[in-house]
Write a protein that holds these residues in place. Structure first.
Motif, short mmCIF file in Angstrom:
data_model
loop_
_atom_site.label_atom_id
_atom_site.label_comp_id
_atom_site.label_asym_id
_atom_site.label_seq_id
_atom_site.Cartn_x
_atom_site.Cartn_y
_atom_site.Cartn_z
N GLY A 87 25.68 -12.86 -23.35
CA GLY A 87 27.03 -13.29 -23.67
C GLY A 87 27.15 -13.92 -25.04
N LEU A 88 26.03 -14.39 -25.56
CA LEU A 88 25.99 -14.94 -26.91
C LEU A 88 25.64 -13.87 -27.95
CD1 LEU A 88 24.12 -18.31 -26.17
CD2 LEU A 88 26.52 -18.05 -26.83
N GLY A 89 25.49 -12.64 -27.48
CA GLY A 89 25.14 -11.55 -28.39
C GLY A 89 23.66 -11.41 -28.63
N VAL A 90 22.84 -12.03 -27.77
CA VAL A 90 21.39 -11.99 -27.93
C VAL A 90 20.79 -11.15 -26.81
CG1 VAL A 90 19.26 -13.34 -27.98
CG2 VAL A 90 21.34 -14.24 -29.06
N LYS A 91 20.27 -9.98 -27.14
CA LYS A 91 19.63 -9.12 -26.16
C LYS A 91 18.22 -9.62 -25.88
CE LYS A 91 22.20 -4.96 -27.47
NZ LYS A 91 22.08 -3.56 -27.96
N THR A 92 17.75 -9.38 -24.66
CA THR A 92 16.42 -9.83 -24.27
C THR A 92 15.61 -8.67 -23.70
OG1 THR A 92 17.22 -10.47 -22.07
CG2 THR A 92 17.20 -12.18 -23.77
N PHE A 93 14.31 -8.85 -23.60
CA PHE A 93 13.44 -7.84 -23.01
C PHE A 93 12.29 -8.53 -22.27
CE2 PHE A 93 11.15 -8.87 -26.82
CZ PHE A 93 9.81 -8.62 -26.54
N VAL A 94 11.69 -7.79 -21.36
CA VAL A 94 10.55 -8.30 -20.59
C VAL A 94 9.26 -7.83 -21.26
CG1 VAL A 94 9.40 -8.34 -18.34
CG2 VAL A 94 11.90 -8.22 -18.47
N GLY A 95 8.43 -8.77 -21.66
CA GLY A 95 7.16 -8.43 -22.29
C GLY A 95 6.13 -7.97 -21.28
N THR A 96 4.98 -7.54 -21.76
CA THR A 96 3.93 -7.03 -20.88
C THR A 96 3.41 -8.12 -19.93
OG1 THR A 96 2.30 -7.50 -22.61
CG2 THR A 96 3.19 -5.26 -22.50
N SER A 97 3.54 -9.39 -20.33
CA SER A 97 3.09 -10.50 -19.48
C SER A 97 4.13 -10.90 -18.45
CB SER A 97 2.77 -11.70 -20.36
OG SER A 97 3.94 -12.17 -21.02
N GLY A 98 5.31 -10.29 -18.50
CA GLY A 98 6.39 -10.68 -17.61
C GLY A 98 7.31 -11.72 -18.23
N ARG A 99 6.94 -12.24 -19.37
CA ARG A 99 7.79 -13.23 -20.04
C ARG A 99 9.00 -12.53 -20.66
NH1 ARG A 99 3.64 -17.39 -23.13
NH2 ARG A 99 2.21 -17.70 -21.37
N ILE A 100 10.08 -13.27 -20.78
CA ILE A 100 11.33 -12.72 -21.30
C ILE A 100 11.63 -13.36 -22.66
CG2 ILE A 100 13.81 -12.54 -20.91
CD1 ILE A 100 13.18 -12.40 -17.91
N PHE A 101 11.88 -12.50 -23.65
CA PHE A 101 12.12 -12.93 -25.02
C PHE A 101 13.41 -12.31 -25.56
CE2 PHE A 101 7.53 -12.64 -24.40
CZ PHE A 101 7.05 -13.83 -24.93
N PRO A 102 14.03 -12.96 -26.57
CA PRO A 102 15.05 -12.24 -27.35
C PRO A 102 14.40 -11.07 -28.07
CG PRO A 102 15.11 -14.61 -27.79
CD PRO A 102 13.85 -14.35 -27.02
N THR A 103 15.13 -10.01 -28.29
CA THR A 103 14.55 -8.83 -28.92
C THR A 103 13.99 -9.11 -30.31
OG1 THR A 103 16.76 -8.18 -29.65
CG2 THR A 103 15.93 -7.17 -27.63
N ASP A 104 14.56 -10.10 -31.00
CA ASP A 104 14.03 -10.45 -32.32
C ASP A 104 13.05 -11.63 -32.26
OD1 ASP A 104 15.67 -12.60 -31.86
OD2 ASP A 104 16.95 -12.30 -33.62
N PHE A 105 12.79 -12.13 -31.05
CA PHE A 105 11.84 -13.23 -30.81
C PHE A 105 12.31 -14.57 -31.39
CE2 PHE A 105 8.97 -9.63 -30.27
CZ PHE A 105 8.26 -10.01 -29.14
N LYS A 106 13.44 -14.64 -32.01
CA LYS A 106 13.82 -15.83 -32.76
C LYS A 106 14.74 -16.76 -31.97
CE LYS A 106 13.43 -13.45 -37.22
NZ LYS A 106 14.16 -13.01 -38.44
N ALA A 107 14.59 -18.07 -32.21
CA ALA A 107 15.43 -19.06 -31.56
C ALA A 107 16.68 -19.37 -32.37
CB ALA A 107 14.63 -20.36 -31.34
N ALA A 108 16.58 -19.30 -33.70
CA ALA A 108 17.68 -19.72 -34.55
C ALA A 108 18.98 -18.94 -34.32
CB ALA A 108 17.27 -19.66 -36.02
N PRO A 109 18.96 -17.61 -34.23
CA PRO A 109 20.22 -16.89 -34.00
C PRO A 109 20.89 -17.28 -32.69
CG PRO A 109 18.54 -15.38 -34.80
CD PRO A 109 17.84 -16.66 -34.47
N LEU A 110 20.08 -17.47 -31.64
CA LEU A 110 20.65 -17.87 -30.35
C LEU A 110 21.28 -19.25 -30.46
CD1 LEU A 110 19.16 -17.29 -26.85
CD2 LEU A 110 20.08 -19.52 -27.44
N LEU A 111 20.57 -20.19 -31.11
CA LEU A 111 21.11 -21.55 -31.22
C LEU A 111 22.39 -21.57 -32.04
CD1 LEU A 111 20.78 -24.55 -30.61
CD2 LEU A 111 19.40 -24.76 -32.71
#
Length: 389
Positions: A87-111
Protein backbone atom coordinates in the motif's frame (compact mmCIF):
# COMPACT_ATOMS: atom_id res chain seq x y z
CA UNK A 1 -9.26 12.09 21.21
CA UNK A 2 -5.71 13.41 21.39
CA UNK A 3 -2.86 10.91 21.67
CA UNK A 4 0.74 11.59 22.60
CA UNK A 5 3.34 9.17 21.28
CA UNK A 6 6.91 9.27 22.55
CA UNK A 7 9.26 7.44 20.20
CA UNK A 8 9.41 7.50 16.41
CA UNK A 9 10.49 3.95 15.65
CA UNK A 10 8.39 1.22 13.97
CA UNK A 11 6.16 0.61 17.01
CA UNK A 12 5.40 4.29 17.54
CA UNK A 13 4.83 4.99 13.85
CA UNK A 14 2.50 2.00 13.40
CA UNK A 15 0.53 3.07 16.47
CA UNK A 16 0.27 6.55 15.02
CA UNK A 17 -1.07 5.20 11.72
CA UNK A 18 -3.68 3.08 13.49
CA UNK A 19 -4.82 6.00 15.64
CA UNK A 20 -4.94 8.48 12.78
CA UNK A 21 -6.91 6.08 10.62
CA UNK A 22 -9.44 5.81 13.45
CA UNK A 23 -9.83 9.60 13.49
CA UNK A 24 -7.66 10.44 16.50
CA UNK A 25 -5.37 13.46 16.75
CA UNK A 26 -1.74 12.40 17.21
CA UNK A 27 1.38 14.28 18.30
CA UNK A 28 4.60 12.28 18.06
CA UNK A 29 7.76 13.28 19.94
CA UNK A 30 11.27 11.92 19.45
CA UNK A 31 14.61 12.79 21.02
CA UNK A 32 16.52 12.44 17.76
CA UNK A 33 16.67 14.98 14.90
CA UNK A 34 14.72 12.62 12.60
CA UNK A 35 12.42 9.63 12.92
CA UNK A 36 13.10 5.94 12.33
CA UNK A 37 16.88 6.05 12.73
CA UNK A 38 17.20 2.54 14.13
CA UNK A 39 14.81 1.29 11.46
CA UNK A 40 17.09 2.73 8.78
CA UNK A 41 20.22 1.22 10.32
CA UNK A 42 18.53 -2.18 10.66
CA UNK A 43 17.83 -2.07 6.94
CA UNK A 44 21.35 -1.10 5.96
CA UNK A 45 22.23 -4.65 4.92
CA UNK A 46 18.77 -5.38 3.50
CA UNK A 47 15.51 -4.62 5.29
CA UNK A 48 14.03 -7.86 6.62
CA UNK A 49 10.36 -6.98 7.15
CA UNK A 50 8.95 -10.31 8.30
CA UNK A 51 9.10 -14.06 7.68
CA UNK A 52 7.03 -16.42 5.58
CA UNK A 53 7.08 -19.55 7.74
CA UNK A 54 3.76 -20.99 9.03
CA UNK A 55 2.27 -19.00 11.86
CA UNK A 56 2.72 -21.67 14.61
CA UNK A 57 6.45 -21.85 13.87
CA UNK A 58 6.61 -18.07 13.59
CA UNK A 59 5.02 -17.62 17.02
CA UNK A 60 7.33 -20.19 18.62
CA UNK A 61 10.26 -17.85 17.89
CA UNK A 62 9.11 -15.65 20.77
CA UNK A 63 10.00 -18.26 23.37
CA UNK A 64 8.59 -17.57 26.84
CA UNK A 65 6.57 -14.58 25.56
CA UNK A 66 4.78 -16.54 22.82
CA UNK A 67 1.42 -16.55 24.59
CA UNK A 68 1.49 -12.82 25.25
CA UNK A 69 2.69 -11.84 21.78
CA UNK A 70 0.31 -14.13 19.85
CA UNK A 71 -2.68 -11.71 19.92
CA UNK A 72 -0.51 -8.96 18.43
CA UNK A 73 0.74 -11.13 15.58
CA UNK A 74 -2.73 -12.49 14.88
CA UNK A 75 -3.93 -8.90 14.47
CA UNK A 76 -1.04 -8.00 12.14
CA UNK A 77 0.29 -11.26 10.67
CA UNK A 78 3.16 -11.40 8.16
CA UNK A 79 0.89 -11.25 5.11
CA UNK A 80 -0.78 -8.12 6.48
CA UNK A 81 2.66 -6.50 6.77
CA UNK A 82 3.35 -7.34 3.12
CA UNK A 83 -0.02 -5.85 2.16
CA UNK A 84 0.74 -2.73 4.20
CA UNK A 85 4.10 -2.29 2.45
CA UNK A 86 2.42 -2.78 -0.93
CA UNK A 87 0.00 0.00 0.00
CA UNK A 88 3.01 2.26 0.40
CA UNK A 89 4.21 1.31 -3.09
CA UNK A 90 6.88 -1.08 -1.80
CA UNK A 91 6.82 -4.56 -3.34
CA UNK A 92 8.21 -7.47 -1.34
CA UNK A 93 9.52 -10.96 -2.07
CA UNK A 94 10.31 -14.14 -0.15
CA UNK A 95 14.00 -14.98 -0.07
CA UNK A 96 15.47 -18.48 -0.15
CA UNK A 97 15.64 -18.45 3.67
CA UNK A 98 11.94 -17.64 3.95
CA UNK A 99 12.66 -14.08 5.01
CA UNK A 100 10.64 -11.31 3.39
CA UNK A 101 12.36 -8.23 1.96
CA UNK A 102 11.46 -5.19 -0.15
CA UNK A 103 12.44 -5.88 -3.74
CA UNK A 104 15.14 -3.21 -3.54
CA UNK A 105 16.21 -4.36 -0.03
CA UNK A 106 16.18 -0.75 1.16
CA UNK A 107 14.55 0.78 4.23
CA UNK A 108 14.74 4.44 3.22
CA UNK A 109 12.11 4.40 0.41
CA UNK A 110 9.62 2.61 2.66
CA UNK A 111 10.22 5.04 5.53
CA UNK A 112 9.84 8.07 3.25
CA UNK A 113 6.55 6.75 1.87
CA UNK A 114 5.35 5.87 5.36
CA UNK A 115 6.10 9.29 6.84
CA UNK A 116 4.46 10.92 3.83
CA UNK A 117 1.28 8.93 4.42
CA UNK A 118 1.29 9.75 8.15
CA UNK A 119 1.67 13.46 7.52
CA UNK A 120 -1.16 13.34 4.98
CA UNK A 121 -3.28 11.73 7.69
CA UNK A 122 -2.45 14.64 10.00
CA UNK A 123 0.45 13.42 12.13
CA UNK A 124 2.33 16.22 13.89
CA UNK A 125 5.96 15.39 14.66
CA UNK A 126 8.31 17.02 17.14
CA UNK A 127 11.97 15.96 16.77
CA UNK A 128 14.64 16.89 19.31
CA UNK A 129 12.10 16.57 22.12
CA UNK A 130 13.48 14.35 24.88
CA UNK A 131 11.17 13.07 27.59
CA UNK A 132 13.12 12.94 30.84
CA UNK A 133 10.48 11.31 32.99
CA UNK A 134 8.62 14.42 34.12
CA UNK A 135 4.86 13.98 33.99
CA UNK A 136 1.69 14.94 35.82
CA UNK A 137 -1.22 12.75 34.91
CA UNK A 138 -1.06 12.61 31.13
CA UNK A 139 0.85 15.88 30.85
CA UNK A 140 4.45 15.37 29.79
CA UNK A 141 7.45 17.66 29.88
CA UNK A 142 10.08 17.51 27.15
CA UNK A 143 13.52 19.04 27.02
CA UNK A 144 14.34 20.73 23.71
CA UNK A 145 17.22 22.85 22.36
CA UNK A 146 15.12 25.96 23.01
CA UNK A 147 13.89 25.00 26.46
CA UNK A 148 11.21 22.83 28.11
CA UNK A 149 7.92 22.04 26.34
CA UNK A 150 4.71 20.81 27.97
CA UNK A 151 2.24 18.56 26.14
CA UNK A 152 -0.91 16.85 27.33
CA UNK A 153 -3.32 14.36 25.80
CA UNK A 154 -6.08 11.90 26.51
CA UNK A 155 -3.72 8.92 26.26
CA UNK A 156 0.06 8.47 26.16
CA UNK A 157 2.05 5.82 24.31
CA UNK A 158 5.70 5.22 25.10
CA UNK A 159 7.65 3.48 22.34
CA UNK A 160 11.17 4.22 23.53
CA UNK A 161 12.90 0.97 22.63
CA UNK A 162 15.22 -1.11 24.75
CA UNK A 163 18.86 -0.18 25.28
CA UNK A 164 20.65 -1.44 22.17
CA UNK A 165 22.31 1.01 19.79
CA UNK A 166 21.86 3.88 22.30
CA UNK A 167 23.43 6.38 19.91
CA UNK A 168 20.22 6.09 17.87
CA UNK A 169 18.03 7.06 20.81
CA UNK A 170 17.08 3.87 22.66
CA UNK A 171 19.21 4.17 25.79
CA UNK A 172 16.88 2.52 28.33
CA UNK A 173 16.78 5.63 30.53
CA UNK A 174 13.01 5.29 30.80
CA UNK A 175 13.42 2.37 33.22
CA UNK A 176 14.12 4.90 35.98
CA UNK A 177 10.88 6.81 35.36
CA UNK A 178 8.12 4.19 35.19
CA UNK A 179 6.46 2.07 37.86
CA UNK A 180 7.24 -1.64 37.90
CA UNK A 181 7.40 -4.46 37.46
CA UNK A 182 10.38 -3.94 35.14
CA UNK A 183 12.74 -6.76 34.24
CA UNK A 184 16.34 -5.51 33.87
CA UNK A 185 17.30 -5.00 30.24
CA UNK A 186 19.85 -7.46 28.84
CA UNK A 187 21.46 -8.02 25.42
CA UNK A 188 19.69 -10.28 22.92
CA UNK A 189 20.61 -11.04 19.31
CA UNK A 190 24.22 -10.40 20.19
CA UNK A 191 27.70 -11.83 19.92
CA UNK A 192 29.08 -14.15 22.59
CA UNK A 193 32.57 -14.17 24.02
CA UNK A 194 34.79 -17.23 23.73
CA UNK A 195 38.50 -17.03 24.69
CA UNK A 196 40.14 -17.83 21.37
CA UNK A 197 43.80 -18.60 20.90
CA UNK A 198 45.96 -16.03 19.04
CA UNK A 199 45.85 -18.30 15.95
CA UNK A 200 42.07 -18.19 15.77
CA UNK A 201 41.95 -14.45 16.47
CA UNK A 202 43.86 -14.00 13.22
CA UNK A 203 40.73 -15.34 11.47
CA UNK A 204 38.54 -12.60 12.94
CA UNK A 205 35.94 -11.46 10.45
CA UNK A 206 35.87 -14.79 8.61
CA UNK A 207 32.39 -16.18 7.94
CA UNK A 208 31.36 -19.80 8.24
CA UNK A 209 28.51 -19.82 5.76
CA UNK A 210 27.24 -23.39 5.97
CA UNK A 211 27.18 -24.68 9.53
CA UNK A 212 24.55 -25.89 11.96
CA UNK A 213 24.49 -24.83 15.61
CA UNK A 214 22.82 -26.66 18.48
CA UNK A 215 22.01 -25.28 21.94
CA UNK A 216 19.28 -26.11 24.40
CA UNK A 217 18.11 -28.98 22.23
CA UNK A 218 17.49 -26.64 19.28
CA UNK A 219 19.37 -26.90 15.98
CA UNK A 220 19.72 -24.02 13.52
CA UNK A 221 21.46 -23.99 10.18
CA UNK A 222 22.95 -20.78 8.85
CA UNK A 223 25.97 -18.51 9.00
CA UNK A 224 28.22 -17.41 11.84
CA UNK A 225 31.24 -15.13 11.90
CA UNK A 226 34.44 -15.59 13.86
CA UNK A 227 35.02 -12.40 15.83
CA UNK A 228 38.16 -11.59 17.78
CA UNK A 229 36.12 -11.91 20.97
CA UNK A 230 34.13 -15.04 20.03
CA UNK A 231 31.15 -15.63 17.72
CA UNK A 232 28.39 -13.61 16.11
CA UNK A 233 25.99 -14.06 13.20
CA UNK A 234 22.42 -14.86 12.29
CA UNK A 235 22.55 -18.57 13.15
CA UNK A 236 23.78 -17.71 16.63
CA UNK A 237 21.08 -15.06 17.08
CA UNK A 238 18.41 -17.59 16.16
CA UNK A 239 19.38 -19.55 19.29
CA UNK A 240 19.35 -16.53 21.60
CA UNK A 241 16.57 -17.93 23.79
CA UNK A 242 18.80 -20.94 24.52
CA UNK A 243 22.17 -19.25 25.16
CA UNK A 244 23.58 -18.46 28.60
CA UNK A 245 26.99 -17.78 30.16
CA UNK A 246 28.77 -21.07 30.67
CA UNK A 247 26.31 -22.80 28.35
CA UNK A 248 27.25 -25.36 25.74
CA UNK A 249 27.11 -24.71 22.01
CA UNK A 250 27.99 -27.30 19.37
CA UNK A 251 28.88 -26.60 15.75
CA UNK A 252 28.30 -29.01 12.89
CA UNK A 253 30.92 -28.06 10.33
CA UNK A 254 29.51 -30.54 7.79
CA UNK A 255 25.71 -30.28 8.01
CA UNK A 256 25.28 -31.72 4.49
CA UNK A 257 26.96 -35.01 5.46
CA UNK A 258 25.72 -37.83 7.66
CA UNK A 259 28.19 -39.17 10.22
CA UNK A 260 28.52 -42.48 8.38
CA UNK A 261 29.44 -40.67 5.15
CA UNK A 262 32.03 -38.56 6.97
CA UNK A 263 33.57 -41.66 8.54
CA UNK A 264 33.73 -43.45 5.18
CA UNK A 265 35.39 -40.45 3.54
CA UNK A 266 37.95 -40.01 6.33
CA UNK A 267 38.98 -43.63 5.95
CA UNK A 268 40.29 -42.70 2.49
CA UNK A 269 42.71 -40.10 3.80
CA UNK A 270 45.85 -42.20 3.47
CA UNK A 271 49.03 -40.19 3.96
CA UNK A 272 47.57 -36.78 3.12
CA UNK A 273 47.78 -34.08 5.75
CA UNK A 274 44.56 -33.60 7.66
CA UNK A 275 44.03 -29.97 6.66
CA UNK A 276 44.62 -30.50 2.96
CA UNK A 277 42.39 -33.59 2.94
CA UNK A 278 39.51 -31.82 4.71
CA UNK A 279 39.88 -28.81 2.46
CA UNK A 280 39.84 -30.93 -0.69
CA UNK A 281 37.16 -33.48 0.20
CA UNK A 282 34.82 -31.37 2.33
CA UNK A 283 35.76 -27.88 1.15
CA UNK A 284 36.40 -26.70 4.69
CA UNK A 285 37.63 -23.11 4.75
CA UNK A 286 40.74 -21.96 6.63
CA UNK A 287 38.43 -20.47 9.27
CA UNK A 288 36.61 -23.79 9.75
CA UNK A 289 39.92 -25.64 9.96
CA UNK A 290 41.22 -23.21 12.56
CA UNK A 291 38.06 -23.72 14.60
CA UNK A 292 38.44 -27.49 14.32
CA UNK A 293 41.95 -27.23 15.80
CA UNK A 294 40.96 -24.77 18.53
CA UNK A 295 39.54 -26.93 21.31
CA UNK A 296 41.67 -29.45 23.27
CA UNK A 297 43.12 -32.20 21.09
CA UNK A 298 43.76 -35.40 23.06
CA UNK A 299 45.93 -38.15 21.66
CA UNK A 300 44.33 -39.77 18.63
CA UNK A 301 41.88 -36.90 18.10
CA UNK A 302 42.45 -36.95 14.33
CA UNK A 303 41.69 -40.66 13.92
CA UNK A 304 38.40 -41.08 12.02
CA UNK A 305 36.31 -42.41 14.96
CA UNK A 306 37.32 -39.43 17.12
CA UNK A 307 37.34 -36.86 14.34
CA UNK A 308 33.77 -37.51 13.14
CA UNK A 309 32.05 -36.21 16.31
CA UNK A 310 34.46 -33.28 16.34
CA UNK A 311 33.44 -32.33 12.80
CA UNK A 312 29.75 -32.95 13.41
CA UNK A 313 29.37 -31.55 16.94
CA UNK A 314 32.36 -29.42 17.89
CA UNK A 315 31.74 -28.38 21.51
CA UNK A 316 32.24 -24.79 22.70
CA UNK A 317 31.59 -23.19 26.07
CA UNK A 318 30.11 -19.70 25.98
CA UNK A 319 31.51 -16.86 28.02
CA UNK A 320 29.55 -13.63 28.45
CA UNK A 321 27.26 -11.92 25.93
CA UNK A 322 28.67 -8.78 24.36
CA UNK A 323 27.74 -5.44 25.94
CA UNK A 324 24.14 -4.31 25.59
CA UNK A 325 25.14 -1.30 23.48
CA UNK A 326 26.46 -3.69 20.79
CA UNK A 327 23.39 -5.92 20.73
CA UNK A 328 20.90 -5.82 17.88
CA UNK A 329 18.06 -5.91 20.41
CA UNK A 330 17.37 -6.41 24.11
CA UNK A 331 15.24 -8.55 26.34
CA UNK A 332 13.65 -7.30 29.54
CA UNK A 333 11.56 -4.22 30.23
CA UNK A 334 7.97 -3.80 31.30
CA UNK A 335 6.65 -7.15 32.54
CA UNK A 336 3.38 -8.43 31.12
CA UNK A 337 2.05 -8.76 34.69
CA UNK A 338 2.05 -4.97 34.86
CA UNK A 339 0.21 -4.47 31.54
CA UNK A 340 -3.35 -4.97 30.39
CA UNK A 341 -3.99 -6.97 27.19
CA UNK A 342 -4.27 -3.57 25.48
CA UNK A 343 -0.72 -2.76 26.72
CA UNK A 344 -1.77 -0.13 29.25
CA UNK A 345 0.34 0.20 32.39
CA UNK A 346 -1.84 -1.01 35.25
CA UNK A 347 -0.11 1.37 37.64
CA UNK A 348 -0.63 4.38 35.37
CA UNK A 349 -4.03 4.45 33.62
CA UNK A 350 -3.99 6.09 30.21
CA UNK A 351 -0.32 5.25 29.68
CA UNK A 352 0.56 2.56 27.15
CA UNK A 353 3.74 0.91 25.90
CA UNK A 354 4.82 -0.79 22.68
CA UNK A 355 7.88 -2.30 21.04
CA UNK A 356 11.07 -3.31 22.81
CA UNK A 357 10.09 -1.56 26.03
CA UNK A 358 8.07 -4.67 26.88
CA UNK A 359 9.69 -7.87 28.18
CA UNK A 360 9.68 -10.03 25.06
CA UNK A 361 12.36 -10.94 22.56
CA UNK A 362 12.73 -12.63 19.20
CA UNK A 363 15.61 -13.53 16.91
CA UNK A 364 16.46 -11.57 13.81
CA UNK A 365 14.88 -12.77 10.60
CA UNK A 366 11.81 -10.54 10.51
CA UNK A 367 10.33 -11.67 13.82
CA UNK A 368 11.62 -8.71 15.81
CA UNK A 369 10.33 -6.05 13.42
CA UNK A 370 7.01 -7.86 12.91
CA UNK A 371 6.27 -7.86 16.62
CA UNK A 372 7.30 -4.22 17.04
CA UNK A 373 4.85 -3.21 14.31
CA UNK A 374 2.12 -5.46 15.70
CA UNK A 375 2.60 -4.16 19.24
CA UNK A 376 2.00 -0.64 17.91
CA UNK A 377 -1.35 -1.75 16.51
CA UNK A 378 -2.23 -3.52 19.76
CA UNK A 379 -1.38 -0.48 21.88
CA UNK A 380 -3.30 1.85 19.56
CA UNK A 381 -6.39 -0.34 19.88
CA UNK A 382 -5.96 -0.20 23.65
CA UNK A 383 -5.73 3.59 23.57
CA UNK A 384 -8.85 3.87 21.43
CA UNK A 385 -10.75 1.59 23.83
CA UNK A 386 -9.54 3.58 26.83
CA UNK A 387 -10.82 6.79 25.29
CA UNK A 388 -14.14 5.18 24.31
CA UNK A 389 -13.46 5.21 20.57
Amino acid sequence: MKALIVGGGPAGLMAAETLLTAGASVDLYDAMPSLGRKFLLAGRGGLNLTHSEPLPAFLARFGPAEGAVTPWIETLPPQAIRDWAAGLGVKTFVGTSGRIFPTDFKAAPLLRAWLGRLRTLGLRTYPRHRWTGHAEGRRLRFETPTGPVIADGDAVLLALGGASWPHLGSDGAWTAHLPGPITPLAPFNCGWEIPWSPVLREKAGSPLKTVALTAGGQRVRGEIILADYGLEGSALYALSHHLAPGGRLTIDLLPDYAEAAVLETLAQRGGASLSSFLKKRFRLTPAALALLHESPRPAGWDAPPALVPRLKALPLTLGQPRPIAEAISTVGGLAFDGLTPGLMLKARPGWFAAGEMIDWAAPTGGYLLSACLASGVQAAHGMLAFCGR
